[in-house]
Write an enzyme that holds these catalytic residues in place. Structure first.
Site, PDB file in Angstrom:
ATOM      1  N   ASN A  48      17.076 -10.141  12.251  1.00 17.61           N
ATOM      2  CA  ASN A  48      18.282 -10.967  12.279  1.00 17.61           C
ATOM      3  C   ASN A  48      19.038 -10.585  13.539  1.00 17.61           C
ATOM      4  OD1 ASN A  48      20.712 -12.246  11.958  1.00 17.61           O
ATOM      5  ND2 ASN A  48      21.356 -11.062  10.153  1.00 17.61           N
ATOM      6  N   LYS A  85      21.646 -11.798  14.730  1.00 21.81           N
ATOM      7  CA  LYS A  85      23.105 -12.014  14.652  1.00 21.81           C
ATOM      8  C   LYS A  85      23.563 -12.715  15.944  1.00 21.81           C
ATOM      9  CE  LYS A  85      23.396  -8.293  11.359  1.00 21.81           C
ATOM     10  NZ  LYS A  85      24.186  -7.236  10.723  1.00 21.81           N
ATOM     11  N   HIS A 120      24.576 -14.312   4.069  1.00 19.69           N
ATOM     12  CA  HIS A 120      24.709 -12.979   4.669  1.00 19.69           C
ATOM     13  C   HIS A 120      26.128 -12.479   4.411  1.00 19.69           C
ATOM     14  CE1 HIS A 120      24.878  -9.710   7.537  1.00 19.69           C
ATOM     15  NE2 HIS A 120      23.557  -9.720   7.527  1.00 19.69           N
ATOM     16  N   GLU A 147      28.165 -11.037   6.225  1.00 22.09           N
ATOM     17  CA  GLU A 147      29.115 -11.339   7.303  1.00 22.09           C
ATOM     18  C   GLU A 147      29.672 -12.755   7.141  1.00 22.09           C
ATOM     19  OE1 GLU A 147      26.492 -10.159  10.461  1.00 22.09           O
ATOM     20  OE2 GLU A 147      26.656  -8.081   9.785  1.00 22.09           O
ATOM     21  N   GLU A 180      21.103  -6.489   0.616  1.00 16.80           N
ATOM     22  CA  GLU A 180      21.759  -5.847   1.756  1.00 16.80           C
ATOM     23  C   GLU A 180      23.076  -5.223   1.298  1.00 16.80           C
ATOM     24  OE1 GLU A 180      20.171  -7.493   5.761  1.00 16.80           O
ATOM     25  OE2 GLU A 180      22.085  -8.412   5.273  1.00 16.80           O
ATOM     26  N   GLY A 225      24.890  -1.988   9.628  1.00 14.86           N
ATOM     27  CA  GLY A 225      25.461  -1.612  10.919  1.00 14.86           C
ATOM     28  C   GLY A 225      26.167  -0.268  10.912  1.00 14.86           C
ATOM     29  N   SER A 278      20.699  -0.963   8.036  1.00 10.93           N
ATOM     30  CA  SER A 278      20.321   0.215   8.836  1.00 10.93           C
ATOM     31  C   SER A 278      18.851   0.598   8.692  1.00 10.93           C
ATOM     32  CB  SER A 278      21.232   1.410   8.524  1.00 10.93           C
ATOM     33  OG  SER A 278      22.577   1.104   8.873  1.00 10.93           O
TER      34      SER A 278
HETATM   35  P1  13P Z   1      21.637  -3.517  10.562  1.00  5.55           P
HETATM   36  O1  13P Z   1      20.132  -3.373  10.517  1.00  5.55           O
HETATM   37  O2  13P Z   1      22.197  -3.574  11.919  1.00  5.55           O
HETATM   38  O3  13P Z   1      22.301  -2.543   9.638  1.00  5.55           O
HETATM   39  O4  13P Z   1      21.944  -4.982   9.938  1.00  5.55           O
HETATM   40  C1  13P Z   1      21.381  -5.335   8.729  1.00  5.55           C
HETATM   41  C2  13P Z   1      21.612  -6.775   8.509  1.00  5.55           C
HETATM   42  O5  13P Z   1      22.720  -7.204   8.268  1.00  5.55           O
HETATM   43  C3  13P Z   1      20.461  -7.678   8.621  1.00  5.55           C
HETATM   44  O6  13P Z   1      20.767  -8.953   8.168  1.00  5.55           O
END
Ligand code: 13P
Length: 253
Positions: A16, A18, A100, A102, A171, A177, A215
């Site tokens: 992903n 982002k 997601h 976010e 997740e 992150g 992560s």
């Molecule tokens: P990270 O791998 O940066 O923690 O992000 C995970 C994520 O949100 C994947 O969709």
């Protein structure tokens, strides 16, 4: 529902991206991923909308899949800024991430909107990767199970007999992150709960993919993917460096 049949439970690793990328960075990253084939796992990248076209070109002659990071719940119409599942399908998208954390957090997406997006994706032959996960406060209050079950139940009810076609991603918000990965045991416990919930709704639950995200790195991927109900990963930060992403893809077999 009439999706392309997939190999049951073959691991799936999804990058992903982002809101990262540029023409130059994408070309380098995709070349690194393509150049390291073959993989034992299925591999996909979910890229920002404007880069779908160049991603489709770069991956056309490969078995690497691509997708988007969101889609509209609507088919078409006066929805400025939105992108429909039909449009994604035209770009050859295999997947669309929906729900997601976010987007739930910054765009106030409700459980039902997420479910409607998943349904819109499936209706156009795009596999939704439906994200669920609890915040740190919810985990500490002992609410992990009730939160992820509530999030998934909206999707199960909305997709009805097509629920078996989605990919689910667990997740935990506190692991995204932050460098703070769920332990393989913590993740497995939630994955087992989710699979049991799916099993009550669809005969296909045993064949469905439940990915872990939060992560995932080259040095923790293999232990996570070795868990019985973890079928791969949804990778954020580590998906932006081809060496790291390739190492994570190799950890899945
Ligand atoms: P990270 O791998 O940066 O923690 O992000 C995970 C994520 O949100 C994947 O969709």
């Amino acid at each position: 529902c009439s999706m392309t049949p997939d190999v049951a439970r073959r691991p799936l690793i999804v990058g992903n991206w982002k809101m990262h990328g540029s023409h130059t960075a994408n070309a380098e990253l995709l070349a690194g991923i393509v150049g390291a084939r073959p993989y034992l796992a299925d591999v996909a990248v979910c890229v920002p909308f404007p880069y779908l076209s160049e991603t489709a070109v770069a991956l056309a002659a490969t078995d690497i899949r691509w997708g988007a990071q969101d889609c509209s719940a609507h088919e078409q119409g006066a929805y400025t800024g939105e992108v429909s599942a039909g449009m994604l399908h035209e770009f050859g998208c295999r997947y669309a991430i929906v729900g997601h954390s976010e987007r739930r957090q910054y765009h106030h997406e409700s459980d039902q909107l997420v479910a409607d997006k998943a349904k819109a994706a499936l209706a156009r032959g795009v596999t939704p990767i439906v994200c669920v996960g609890e915040t740190l406060a919810q985990r500490e209050a002992g609410e992990t199970e009730s939160v992820v079950k509530r999030q998934l139940s909206h999707v199960i009810h909305t997709l009805a007999h097509c629920a078996g076609e989605m990919v689910v991603a667990y997740e935990p918000v506190w692991a995204i992150g932050t460098g703070r990965t769920a332990t393989p045991e913590q993740a497995q416990a939630v994955h087992a709960l989710l699979r049991a919930q799916l099993a009550a709704a669809t005969p296909r639950a045993a064949d469905m993919k439940i990915l872990y995200g939060g992560s995932v790195k080259p040095d923790n991927a293999a232990q996570l993917f070795a868990q019985p109900d973890i079928d791969g990963g949804l990778v954020g930060g580590a998906a932006l460096k081809s060496a790291d992403f390739v190492a994570i893809c190799r950890a899945a077999h």
